[in-house]
Design an enzyme around this catalytic site. Sequence first.
Site, mmCIF file in Angstrom:
data_model
loop_
_atom_site.group_PDB
_atom_site.id
_atom_site.type_symbol
_atom_site.label_atom_id
_atom_site.label_comp_id
_atom_site.label_asym_id
_atom_site.label_seq_id
_atom_site.Cartn_x
_atom_site.Cartn_y
_atom_site.Cartn_z
ATOM 1 N N ASN A 62 -11.259 0.953 1.534
ATOM 2 C CA ASN A 62 -11.796 2.323 1.573
ATOM 3 C C ASN A 62 -10.446 3.315 1.569
ATOM 4 O O ASN A 62 -9.534 3.214 2.014
ATOM 5 C CB ASN A 62 -12.331 2.617 2.932
ATOM 6 C CG ASN A 62 -13.340 1.428 3.485
ATOM 7 O OD1 ASN A 62 -14.012 1.185 2.610
ATOM 8 N ND2 ASN A 62 -13.274 1.004 4.892
ATOM 9 N N HIS B 195 -2.002 5.175 4.913
ATOM 10 C CA HIS B 195 -1.221 4.277 4.466
ATOM 11 C C HIS B 195 -1.959 3.032 3.533
ATOM 12 O O HIS B 195 -2.979 2.797 3.737
ATOM 13 C CB HIS B 195 -0.438 3.335 5.624
ATOM 14 C CG HIS B 195 0.690 2.564 4.883
ATOM 15 N ND1 HIS B 195 1.982 2.980 5.291
ATOM 16 C CD2 HIS B 195 1.060 1.311 4.235
ATOM 17 C CE1 HIS B 195 2.853 2.099 4.764
ATOM 18 N NE2 HIS B 195 2.029 1.144 4.015
ATOM 19 N N HIS C 23 -3.797 0.425 2.217
ATOM 20 C CA HIS C 23 -4.019 -0.731 2.698
ATOM 21 C C HIS C 23 -5.631 -1.254 2.562
ATOM 22 O O HIS C 23 -6.364 -0.243 1.988
ATOM 23 C CB HIS C 23 -4.032 -0.652 3.925
ATOM 24 C CG HIS C 23 -4.968 -0.015 5.078
ATOM 25 N ND1 HIS C 23 -4.891 1.464 4.936
ATOM 26 C CD2 HIS C 23 -5.700 -0.300 5.976
ATOM 27 C CE1 HIS C 23 -5.774 1.712 5.688
ATOM 28 N NE2 HIS C 23 -6.467 0.857 6.345
ATOM 29 N N GLN D 172 -8.801 -4.318 3.566
ATOM 30 C CA GLN D 172 -9.336 -5.038 4.724
ATOM 31 C C GLN D 172 -10.021 -6.365 4.201
ATOM 32 O O GLN D 172 -10.351 -6.462 2.907
ATOM 33 C CB GLN D 172 -10.197 -4.353 5.660
ATOM 34 C CG GLN D 172 -9.415 -2.899 6.370
ATOM 35 C CD GLN D 172 -10.672 -2.274 7.238
ATOM 36 O OE1 GLN D 172 -10.858 -2.867 8.204
ATOM 37 N NE2 GLN D 172 -10.828 -1.228 6.719
#
Length: 381
Positions: A193, A204, A206, A208
């Site tokens: 996302n 930051h 990243h 999932q």
Amino acid sequence: MTAHDATTHALRKTSTTLADGRELIYYDDTEPYVSGGATRDLVDTRALSPSMSQSQMRFDVLTGEWIVIAAQRMDRTFLPPADASPLAPSRPDRPATEIPAADYDVVVFENRFPSLSETAAQQTLPTEVDGESLWPLAPGTGRCEVICFASDPDASFVSLELSRVRTIIDVWADRTAALSAIPGVQQVFCFENRGKEIGVTLTHPHGQIYAYPYLPPRTDALMRQSRKHFESTGRVLLADVLAAELRSGRRIVVDAEHWVAYVPAASRWPVEVHLAPRRDVADLVELNDAERDELAGVYRDLLRGVDAFFEGVDEVPYISAWHQAPVGADRELGRLHLQLFSMMRSPGRMKFLAGSESAMGAWVNDTTPERIADRLREVLG
């Protein structure tokens, strides 16, 4: 610690345990770590209580879907400043973060505020809500992981070097294999996302990774359609969709040796593109080195194309979703593909899921798939 060598890539994997018992894994692609000349800091100095999830799943008899109840997520970190991000490296002059090392390449760790967790199985729960057979109840087992793409808080996926993108592809594949082996897991989902507009709580860079103990609604629907298609034709639905898009050519955005990107004929979002391998591949694990090498460049180019879609917008909010075949039943009917989309319909304006979409599940797109494809071809050159 083990080293993995691909045709153009080397990767070193180091696993450790955080102070509350959650797993953290370093994936190094730079020296001196990749060769073992140096090791990462494996000691989490924080005083944390043992990780325990209270997640549960309740069955919605009206739709046939499982609903995850994860009340512990209400208190998760929300948009901290970059120098206070829990995804940043742990620096001597700052409080310790989720990552003990002062620097890192790529890191994966169990989410501190998970929707699904293996520890949820330790709860003592009844099998029904209020003793009513209409409402089955189960612990929210599974696993939710965070993957940090870089230690630099100002980086983004599109700014990464191709070698780092290639590392991330290998990490996705490695985690898919590991999580698929957890008893009860039915599907592994890697996603990113990006953008405050869609509810990102940490800026930051990243993504999932979710390991579901059930088939999510989209996959469940896809499998139903795939079974019907196979029973009537003897062919895999997603493979036939790709073949049909190639025959048409109208919505093809990228036509590479191993990968094809296209805007689906019935796209839902104002910006949407799918990316699929030419070869029948169930999941990221099954990609060979040549396919992974080409994917690194094609995928990054698609992200850059989405960023350039709207004039005057530097970073378009998006969701990047890797759909993989189910772990067990119907795996042979699944096929790996990426769904990359944005809910931005014009600069400064978002598509909100209001009455028709949210209440009735009846989708309305505000543009045509052909216009989306034309614009993506234009910005991709």
